[in-house]
Motif scaffolding. Sequence first.
Motif, short mmCIF file in Angstrom:
data_model
loop_
_atom_site.label_atom_id
_atom_site.label_comp_id
_atom_site.label_asym_id
_atom_site.label_seq_id
_atom_site.Cartn_x
_atom_site.Cartn_y
_atom_site.Cartn_z
N ALA A 231 8.68 17.67 -13.45
CA ALA A 231 8.91 16.74 -14.55
C ALA A 231 9.32 15.35 -14.10
N PRO A 232 10.18 15.20 -13.08
CA PRO A 232 10.53 13.84 -12.68
C PRO A 232 9.34 13.00 -12.22
N ALA A 233 8.26 13.63 -11.78
CA ALA A 233 7.09 12.86 -11.34
C ALA A 233 6.51 12.04 -12.48
N ALA A 234 6.49 12.60 -13.68
CA ALA A 234 5.98 11.86 -14.83
C ALA A 234 6.86 10.66 -15.12
N GLU A 235 8.16 10.87 -15.03
CA GLU A 235 9.10 9.77 -15.25
C GLU A 235 8.93 8.69 -14.17
N ARG B 138 0.84 -1.21 0.00
CA ARG B 138 0.00 0.00 0.00
C ARG B 138 0.87 1.25 0.00
N ASN B 139 2.00 1.21 0.69
CA ASN B 139 2.93 2.35 0.66
C ASN B 139 3.45 2.59 -0.75
N ILE B 140 3.73 1.52 -1.48
CA ILE B 140 4.18 1.66 -2.86
C ILE B 140 3.08 2.28 -3.72
N LEU B 141 1.84 1.81 -3.54
CA LEU B 141 0.72 2.39 -4.29
C LEU B 141 0.52 3.86 -3.94
N ASP C 256 1.03 9.62 -5.37
CA ASP C 256 1.69 10.90 -5.13
C ASP C 256 2.37 11.39 -6.41
N CYS C 257 3.02 10.48 -7.13
CA CYS C 257 3.66 10.86 -8.41
C CYS C 257 2.62 11.38 -9.39
N LEU C 258 1.49 10.70 -9.46
CA LEU C 258 0.43 11.16 -10.37
C LEU C 258 -0.07 12.54 -9.97
#
Length: 125
Positions: free
Chosen positions: A92-96, A71-74, A79-81
């Motif tokens: 920009a790194p969030a998209a990567e 769940r932490n990984i999800l 968060d990245c999204l």
Amino acid sequence: MAFLSARLDEDEAAAKAATPPPWRAAGEDILSDTDDPHWAGACAANASGADAVHIARHDPVRVLREVEAKRNILARYEDCLARQEDQDYPYAPAAEQAREYEDFVLPNLAASYSGHHDYDEDWTP
């Protein structure tokens, strides 16, 4: 990924419903060493020695730790999204990072549930 969240919910519910841990293998039996007299003693019997060791290694506490870790990984993926969609904070790194999750991390997490009827073979890493 809704599929993975649903499987984690199922794993959590099954672990919480099981005989309380800690479990240990004793020959062909899997014993619960809980202090609760209602549950103490054998929680499974007549398994082969190797099966008993395997079952005991996957006691409810371990399953709950694995559920929490996944769940932490999800949550990190979510968060990245969110960061890549934040117009006030373009990152920009969030998209990567999100692509890395989508291409590698999530498919590999879901692969452990590949026997489930809702598993999509397109997710195979």
